[in-house]
Design an enzyme around this catalytic site. Structure first.
Site, mmCIF file in Angstrom:
data_model
loop_
_atom_site.group_PDB
_atom_site.id
_atom_site.type_symbol
_atom_site.label_atom_id
_atom_site.label_comp_id
_atom_site.label_asym_id
_atom_site.label_seq_id
_atom_site.Cartn_x
_atom_site.Cartn_y
_atom_site.Cartn_z
ATOM 1 N N GLY A 181 -27.916 -7.557 75.690
ATOM 2 C CA GLY A 181 -27.267 -6.532 76.508
ATOM 3 C C GLY A 181 -28.373 -5.716 77.137
ATOM 4 N N HIS A 182 -28.593 -5.904 78.415
ATOM 5 C CA HIS A 182 -29.704 -5.233 79.112
ATOM 6 C C HIS A 182 -29.123 -4.178 80.054
ATOM 7 C CE1 HIS A 182 -32.547 -8.890 78.354
ATOM 8 N NE2 HIS A 182 -32.053 -8.369 77.256
ATOM 9 N N THR A 183 -29.451 -2.911 79.766
ATOM 10 C CA THR A 183 -28.832 -1.806 80.498
ATOM 11 C C THR A 183 -29.676 -1.382 81.691
ATOM 12 O OG1 THR A 183 -28.104 -1.040 78.338
ATOM 13 C CG2 THR A 183 -27.774 0.482 80.182
ATOM 14 N N THR A 195 -22.374 -4.787 71.374
ATOM 15 C CA THR A 195 -21.314 -4.664 70.373
ATOM 16 C C THR A 195 -20.922 -3.212 70.084
ATOM 17 O OG1 THR A 195 -22.990 -4.640 68.655
ATOM 18 C CG2 THR A 195 -22.039 -6.780 69.185
ATOM 19 N N GLY A 196 -21.716 -2.245 70.571
ATOM 20 C CA GLY A 196 -21.413 -0.835 70.312
ATOM 21 C C GLY A 196 -21.784 -0.385 68.901
ATOM 22 N N GLY A 206 -37.145 7.950 80.348
ATOM 23 C CA GLY A 206 -35.728 8.163 80.668
ATOM 24 C C GLY A 206 -35.109 6.842 81.082
ATOM 25 N N THR A 219 -24.022 -11.034 66.662
ATOM 26 C CA THR A 219 -23.163 -10.444 67.693
ATOM 27 C C THR A 219 -21.868 -11.258 67.851
ATOM 28 O OG1 THR A 219 -24.202 -11.767 69.426
ATOM 29 C CG2 THR A 219 -25.179 -9.594 68.995
ATOM 30 N N LYS A 267 -35.801 -3.577 77.993
ATOM 31 C CA LYS A 267 -36.273 -4.653 78.871
ATOM 32 C C LYS A 267 -35.576 -4.630 80.228
ATOM 33 C CE LYS A 267 -35.041 -7.519 75.580
ATOM 34 N NZ LYS A 267 -34.804 -6.628 74.437
ATOM 35 N N GLY A 268 -34.233 -4.418 80.194
ATOM 36 C CA GLY A 268 -33.463 -4.437 81.443
ATOM 37 C C GLY A 268 -33.979 -3.423 82.437
ATOM 38 N N ASP A 288 -39.275 10.103 75.525
ATOM 39 C CA ASP A 288 -38.550 11.375 75.661
ATOM 40 C C ASP A 288 -37.638 11.677 74.481
ATOM 41 O OD1 ASP A 288 -37.291 9.002 76.954
ATOM 42 O OD2 ASP A 288 -35.535 10.312 76.961
ATOM 43 N N ASP A 297 -33.571 -4.530 72.264
ATOM 44 C CA ASP A 297 -33.125 -3.244 72.830
ATOM 45 C C ASP A 297 -34.268 -2.278 73.122
ATOM 46 O OD1 ASP A 297 -30.538 -4.238 72.529
ATOM 47 O OD2 ASP A 297 -30.360 -3.405 70.516
ATOM 48 N N ARG A 315 -28.205 -32.418 69.082
ATOM 49 C CA ARG A 315 -27.954 -33.369 70.175
ATOM 50 C C ARG A 315 -26.471 -33.677 70.377
ATOM 51 N NH1 ARG A 315 -32.256 -36.927 67.412
ATOM 52 N NH2 ARG A 315 -31.118 -35.911 65.747
ATOM 53 N N GLN A 375 -33.630 -10.344 73.298
ATOM 54 C CA GLN A 375 -33.909 -10.026 71.898
ATOM 55 C C GLN A 375 -35.347 -9.491 71.777
ATOM 56 O OE1 GLN A 375 -32.178 -13.452 72.395
ATOM 57 N NE2 GLN A 375 -30.582 -11.944 72.572
HETATM 58 P P1 GDP Z 1 -32.739 -4.059 76.358
HETATM 59 O O1 GDP Z 1 -31.788 -4.924 75.598
HETATM 60 O O2 GDP Z 1 -34.139 -4.228 75.884
HETATM 61 O O3 GDP Z 1 -32.621 -4.206 77.842
HETATM 62 O O4 GDP Z 1 -32.337 -2.548 75.996
HETATM 63 P P2 GDP Z 1 -30.842 -1.944 75.941
HETATM 64 O O5 GDP Z 1 -30.333 -1.782 77.314
HETATM 65 O O6 GDP Z 1 -30.002 -2.694 74.971
HETATM 66 O O7 GDP Z 1 -31.120 -0.551 75.232
HETATM 67 C C1 GDP Z 1 -32.003 0.367 75.749
HETATM 68 C C2 GDP Z 1 -31.238 1.680 76.010
HETATM 69 O O8 GDP Z 1 -32.173 2.725 76.245
HETATM 70 C C3 GDP Z 1 -30.400 1.632 77.264
HETATM 71 O O9 GDP Z 1 -29.269 2.443 77.075
HETATM 72 C C4 GDP Z 1 -31.304 2.196 78.341
HETATM 73 O O10 GDP Z 1 -30.584 2.797 79.406
HETATM 74 C C5 GDP Z 1 -32.053 3.246 77.559
HETATM 75 N N1 GDP Z 1 -33.444 3.516 77.989
HETATM 76 C C6 GDP Z 1 -34.370 2.650 78.463
HETATM 77 N N2 GDP Z 1 -35.559 3.268 78.604
HETATM 78 C C7 GDP Z 1 -35.380 4.554 78.222
HETATM 79 C C8 GDP Z 1 -36.232 5.683 78.110
HETATM 80 O O11 GDP Z 1 -37.439 5.635 78.374
HETATM 81 N N3 GDP Z 1 -35.674 6.858 77.665
HETATM 82 C C9 GDP Z 1 -34.359 6.953 77.319
HETATM 83 N N4 GDP Z 1 -33.901 8.111 76.885
HETATM 84 N N5 GDP Z 1 -33.524 5.895 77.409
HETATM 85 C C10 GDP Z 1 -34.028 4.712 77.839
HETATM 86 P P1 IMO Z 2 -31.304 -7.655 73.637
HETATM 87 O O1 IMO Z 2 -31.710 -8.734 74.591
HETATM 88 C C1 IMO Z 2 -30.735 -6.406 69.484
HETATM 89 C C2 IMO Z 2 -29.435 -9.467 66.632
HETATM 90 C C3 IMO Z 2 -28.040 -9.318 66.056
HETATM 91 C C4 IMO Z 2 -28.234 -9.992 64.697
HETATM 92 C C5 IMO Z 2 -29.202 -11.114 65.013
HETATM 93 C C6 IMO Z 2 -28.535 -12.460 65.256
HETATM 94 O O2 IMO Z 2 -30.245 -6.765 74.155
HETATM 95 O O3 IMO Z 2 -32.497 -6.930 73.113
HETATM 96 P P2 IMO Z 2 -26.996 -13.516 67.150
HETATM 97 O O4 IMO Z 2 -25.864 -12.926 67.937
HETATM 98 O O5 IMO Z 2 -28.150 -13.946 67.987
HETATM 99 O O6 IMO Z 2 -26.527 -14.551 66.197
HETATM 100 O O7 IMO Z 2 -27.511 -12.292 66.219
HETATM 101 O O8 IMO Z 2 -29.904 -10.724 66.189
HETATM 102 N N1 IMO Z 2 -29.493 -9.473 68.119
HETATM 103 C C7 IMO Z 2 -29.931 -8.457 68.857
HETATM 104 N N2 IMO Z 2 -30.330 -7.223 68.485
HETATM 105 N N3 IMO Z 2 -30.795 -6.782 70.788
HETATM 106 C C8 IMO Z 2 -30.418 -8.020 71.174
HETATM 107 O O9 IMO Z 2 -30.591 -8.465 72.438
HETATM 108 C C9 IMO Z 2 -29.930 -8.909 70.183
HETATM 109 N N4 IMO Z 2 -29.463 -10.183 70.208
HETATM 110 C C10 IMO Z 2 -29.215 -10.508 68.932
HETATM 111 O O10 IMO Z 2 -27.679 -7.979 65.931
HETATM 112 O O11 IMO Z 2 -28.880 -9.104 63.821
HETATM 113 MG MG MG Z 3 -30.034 -4.754 74.459
#
Ligand code: GDP
Ligand code: IMO
Ligand code: MG
Length: 422
Positions: free
Chosen positions: A40-42, A300-301, A413, A129, A16-17, A332, A13, A143, A223
């Site tokens: 979950g890539h936002t 997962t929220g 941001g 998750t 990356k997205g 920020d 998180d 396998r 991840q």
């Molecule tokens: P990922 O899994 O690595 O793609 O990251 P996620 O999407 O799970 O979580 C990153 C969250 O931070 C998302 O809600 C993005 O919209 C938000 N985000 C990404 N870069 C920034 C930033 O520089 N500032 C702020 N405030 N939010 C960001």
């Molecule tokens: P992105 O790509 C954050 C965490 C889970 C749990 C552990 C194992 O959005 O960064 P799994 O479902 O793989 O059996 O869970 O890894 N986890 C993540 N945490 N971002 C993710 O992906 C994750 N994918 C798995 O919360 O602790």
């Molecule tokens: Mg994520």
């Protein structure tokens, strides 16, 4: 040409997205190489929030081909939902999305096993998750797995049934959990039609031909390094190699084809799920980071645990991945903080002080932090490092000098262009 890599250096998180979406138009191909719908890539496209789980984050850039690699595990049900979400926005999705025939399929019973085994672990649960990731990779290495290419075999139904039977036997060892297999199976079967209509091919020849033609490839990690099955905080990890080495096994490209490795980290740290997290802040400051950073899981929220940037952990990740460029995100979020800190030493249970990651991260008794004065101003809209407040530059300079790695990107941001490039 070469393969550049963008991957997470913390516990996922990191943003990356957003960064892949920004960088994608500089590449011909964007690929996912591991993980599955646990990711979950936002992204924000025209102010609309979209969360991608299996589809690479280059999909919103015209002319960019997107590849789901052999190292990925794919759930046809979530994949079909993602297609339905994206189709109205990306008219030529079918022309620009390719799936490896070797990508493993997540079955409904994989999710059932995930749920039953987590439930049986009680307090030791990983905090998965529950997307069936672990059980699917178990079948891959054991396998037993089914792959996307098997969908086109005449005996697919038989293959499915015999794997399902094995799973039903396996599940018997766990205490009962509620799982509506009939309903889940029906959805899964219905979504296979969409998957069968996609371009399914040998992506390894495809990608290597692209490289020979001088095309550029960006590999998008899921991840983060601390969730890597070999190098993360085992057993509180995911089941794939999330690191640069995973790009080679997850796509079939040679190590010598890898050029830049862009490592992405938040200006602080988060973790969702169980497991050790030495710099975690369990009081107000942690709550404040969660609130200001809106730190709730994209898949997962769940509320994410928050703490200071951990330099020991970050340096370890930079070393393992061969990071050439750092990208620091969510700077920020700390705009209004009076003080910001970086963890730079661990005190172990036996009072030893270390700045290397120990075998057992839960044996860290306390951490030592370096404190920095906060910048206490809004950095949004600033377009160069030089124009940042002095306190913000001091913090970033410390990250660079401690990690001996250049910060090439600074994100302030969630929007695609809310980024300083150096
Ligand atoms: P990922 O899994 O690595 O793609 O990251 P996620 O999407 O799970 O979580 C990153 C969250 O931070 C998302 O809600 C993005 O919209 C938000 N985000 C990404 N870069 C920034 C930033 O520089 N500032 C702020 N405030 N939010 C960001
Ligand atoms: P992105 O790509 C954050 C965490 C889970 C749990 C552990 C194992 O959005 O960064 P799994 O479902 O793989 O059996 O869970 O890894 N986890 C993540 N945490 N971002 C993710 O992906 C994750 N994918 C798995 O919360 O602790
Ligand atoms: Mg994520």
């Amino acid at each position: 040409m070469a393969v550049d890599v963008l991957l997470g250096l913390q516990w996922g998180d990191e943003g990356k997205g957003k960064i892949v979406d920004y960088l994608a138009n500089k590449y011909d191909v964007v690929c996912r190489f591991q993980g599955g719908p646990n990711a979950g890539h936002t992204l924000y496209i025209n102010d609309k929030k979209l969360v991608l789980h299996t589809i690479p984050s280059g999909v919103f850039r015209e002319n960019v081909i997107n590849v789901i690699g052999n190292g990925v595990v794919l759930d046809p049900t979530t994949f079909a939902k993602e297609l339905d979400n994206i189709n109205p926005i990306v008219s030529d999705l079918h022309d620009r999305l390719i799936i490896s025939e070797k990508t493993h399929l997540i079955l409904p019973t994989h999710r059932w096993i995930d749920l039953a085994s987590e439930n049986a672990k009680g307090k030791q649960k990983i905090g998965s998750t529950l997307r069936g990731i672990g059980p699917c990779y178990m079948d891959k290495t054991g396998r037993n797995g089914l792959r996307v290419g098997d969908l086109f075999r005449s005996n697919f139904e038989h293959l499915y049934k015999s794997l399902k039977e094995k799973h039903l036997q396996f599940i018997k060892q766990f205490p009962d959990v509620e799982f509506d297999l009939k309903d889940q199976e029906e959805n899964w079967m219905n979504s296979l039609a969409q998957l069968r209509q996609m371009q399914v091919k040998d992506i390894t020849y495809f990608l290597n031909k692209k490289l020979n033609e001088g095309k550029s490839i960006l590999a998008e990690g899921a991840q983060g390094t601390m969730l890597d099955v070999d190098f993360g905080t085992y057993p509180y990890v995911t089941s794939s190699n999330t690191i640069t080495a995973g790009v080679c096994t997850g796509l079939g490209v040679a190590p010598s084809s890898i050029n830049k490795v862009i490592g992405i980290a938040k200006a602080y740290c988060t973790r969702v799920g169980s497991g050790p997290f030495p710099s975690e802040l369990l009081e107000e400051t942690g709550d404040r980071l969660r609130k200001e950073g809106n730190e709730f899981g994209s898949t997962t929220g769940r509320a994410r645990r928050c703490g200071w940037l951990d330099m020991i952990q970050l340096k370890y990740s930079i070393m393992i991945n061969g990071v050439t460029d750092l990208c620091i995100t969510k700077m920020d979020v700390m705009n209004n903080f009076e003080t910001v800190s970086i963890t730079d030493a661990y005190v172990m249970d036996n009072n030893e002080v270390t700045n290397e990651l120990p075998y057992d991260l839960s044996a860290v008794k306390e951490v030592k932090n370096q404190d920095f004065q906060g910048w206490q101003s809004n950095i949004q809209g600033i377009n160069s490092f030089e124009a940042l407040p002095e306190q913000a530059r001091n913090f970033l300079n410390a990250i660079e000098s401690l990690s001996k790695t250049k910060i090439s990107y600074l994100s302030y941001g969630p929007g695609r262009d809310e980024l300083i490039i150096r």
